[in-house]
Enzyme design. Structure first.
Site, short mmCIF file in Angstrom:
data_model
loop_
_atom_site.label_atom_id
_atom_site.label_comp_id
_atom_site.label_asym_id
_atom_site.label_seq_id
_atom_site.Cartn_x
_atom_site.Cartn_y
_atom_site.Cartn_z
N SER A 71 0.83 -1.20 0.00
CA SER A 71 0.00 0.00 0.00
C SER A 71 0.87 1.26 0.00
O SER A 71 2.10 1.19 0.08
CB SER A 71 -0.92 0.01 1.23
N CYS A 72 0.21 2.42 -0.01
CA CYS A 72 0.91 3.70 -0.02
C CYS A 72 1.21 4.20 1.38
O CYS A 72 1.68 5.33 1.55
CB CYS A 72 0.07 4.73 -0.78
N LEU A 73 0.92 3.41 2.40
CA LEU A 73 1.11 3.85 3.78
C LEU A 73 2.50 3.49 4.28
O LEU A 73 2.92 2.33 4.20
CB LEU A 73 0.07 3.18 4.69
N ASP A 74 3.20 4.47 4.84
CA ASP A 74 4.50 4.19 5.45
C ASP A 74 4.38 3.19 6.59
O ASP A 74 5.31 2.43 6.89
CB ASP A 74 5.12 5.48 6.00
N HIS A 130 -7.10 0.32 -1.39
CA HIS A 130 -6.64 0.41 -2.79
C HIS A 130 -7.48 -0.48 -3.72
O HIS A 130 -7.06 -0.79 -4.84
CB HIS A 130 -5.16 0.03 -2.94
#
Length: 454
Positions: free
Chosen positions: A388-391, A430
């Site tokens: 995903s785009c989450l750190d 997503h």
């Protein structure tokens, strides 16, 4: 091959059931085929393992001569196959929501096989529990009043209830009631012919049998009081919290004793962990509790037998022990420093969720190469991240030393994910589809094959 922590001698290799060990070590191509067919991650379930765990705990109780009612804690996992296995083996189901109740009913459970222990029951949930005459654990005087308002006015079956005790050693918990509130509820039940007081329930934080023994002592006093008032309670329900062993106890202690902030990519050691390498199995823990002395010198087991009380329990994780694995496919490996990498997997930490609670799943994943690695393959140091785009989407903040560098298409297997791990936080972030969940069974030739988890 099992990945190891970066500190020599501090590996946390998972304890594996024989069938899982054989699948991971000897049937890598089959695993790769399953992931290719069903996507990554894929959650694999062994319902028969739940039945074996149930048989072990039941055996301990029978050895002690204790009458018992075991309910599988449905909240631990969303697998219908595990629910069905529990029912087929004679266990009941602990339901904590309207939807868990409906799933259990769809699989054939009747009210005598159901207990509802959750503290925040809706009116709709109460109504369906009443309709099937399930056992209801009442969390507060307020819930008792809500329940009374929903009872049928024109008679019908008497509704059995447990009262949830908040022992003195859990004074800061928001769950259950102190002794004074239990007494208030008893006085209310005494004037309500549509209710029957069946006993006391508690569910404590942590995994100490000693804290349960202390709570049992408090419950016993209230049971005596209620009998003196004319009630006929038949159960003390100790909830869950039976521990399971994910890794070797000695290896786990070595790891805890040697870990330092630099062992984590966050530079911080988590404040707490589940006791992954605890000293007691669930069966041993239960034996300790049954042998614990009461105030009058009797063991807990003897107290239950002599007082004619049933021991109620809602194990979740302990019944799902070794019943599932989660298999992730490697997407790519990215260098993030001279001696540091991140391994991206197809999937997210929502399906291996311990990091979201500020902790860590202290079990090493297992690397299953898609093809034979090069002879000159070198180890690398890396942590694991989701797609995903989450750190914060990190499956493992620990720096792991991979014996060989993972490559795209390889598999990473997390063992023993059936308990509060693989599907607690799963979602369609997503717009990725929910991970597949399938049951592993043997075909006519005795080989592992997959069937839908229904």
């Amino acid at each position: 091959m099992t990945m190891h922590c970066h500190k020599p001698g501090a590996a946390l290799s998972p304890i594996l059931r024989p069938g899982t060990a054989e699948l991971v070590a000897g049937k890598g191509p089959l695993l790769i085929e399953w992931v290719a067919r069903h996507g990554s991650p894929v959650n694999l379930i062994w319902p028969d393992e739940l039945q074996r765990n149930l048989a072990v705990l039941t055996g301990v109780l029978r050895e002690s001569g204790v009458a018992h009612a075991l309910y599988y804690g449905a909240k631990v996992n969303k697998s219908p196959g595990l629910l069905a296995a529990a029912l087929c083996a004679g266990a009941g189901i602990d339901v904590s929501s309207l939807y868990e109740l409906r799933d259990a009913r769809r699989l054939g459970a009747d009210g005598t096989q159901l207990v509802a222990t959750g503290p925040a029951k809706t009116a709709a949930f109460h109504i369906e529990l009443i309709d099937c005459n399930a056992l209801i654990s009442v969390d507060s005087p307020e819930e008792l009043e809500d329940l009374i308002r929903l009872l049928p006015a024109g008679g019908g079956p008497v509704q059995a209830v447990l009262l949830r005790l908040r022992p003195t050693n859990q004074a800061r918990s928001r769950f259950g009631m102190p002794a004074a509130a239990i007494r208030h509820c008893l006085s209310r039940i005494a004037g309500e012919s549509r209710l029957r007081f069946d006993g006391l329930h508690f569910h404590l934080s942590g995994y100490s049998w000693e804290s349960r023994a202390q709570a049992v002592g408090e419950a016993a006093g209230l049971i005596s009081e209620s009998r003196a008032q004319g009630f006929a309670p038949c159960m003390i329900d100790i909830g869950g919290g039976l521990p399971i062993q994910y890794v070797d106890q000695r290896a786990y202690q070595v790891h805890l004793d040697s870990q330092m902030p630099e062992d984590y990519r966050t530079g911080k050691v988590p404040a707490s962990f589940y006791p992954y390498g605890g000293g007691l199995s669930a069966a041993e823990w239960l034996r300790c509790l049954l042998r614990a002395p009461m105030a009058d010198g009797r063991s807990f087991a003897n107290y239950l037998v002599h007082e004619g009380l049933v021991l109620g329990m809602e194990p979740g994780r302990a019944l799902a022990d070794q019943a599932a694995i989660s298999v992730f496919r490697v997407l790519r490996v990215k260098a993030v420093g001279p001696d540091a990498h991140v391994v991206f997997v197809e999937g997210s930490s929502f399906s291996a969720c311990e990091t979201w609670f500020g902790s860590e799943f202290l079990v090493d994943p297992i690397l299953v190469p898609a093809i034979s690695p090069p002879v000159a393959a070198k180890p690398i140091r890396a942590y694991l991240a989701g797609h995903s785009c989450l750190d914060e989407d990190v499956l493992c903040n620990r720096w792991l030393t991979f014996p060989i560098a993972p490559r795209a298409g390889d598999l990473l297997v997390y063992a023993n994910t059936g308990g509060y791990q693989m599907d607690l936080l799963e979602n369609e972030f997503h717009r990725h589809p929910m991970p597949s969940r399938l049951c592993v069974v043997q075909d006519a030739k005795g080989q592992p094959t997959l069937v839908p988890d229904t």
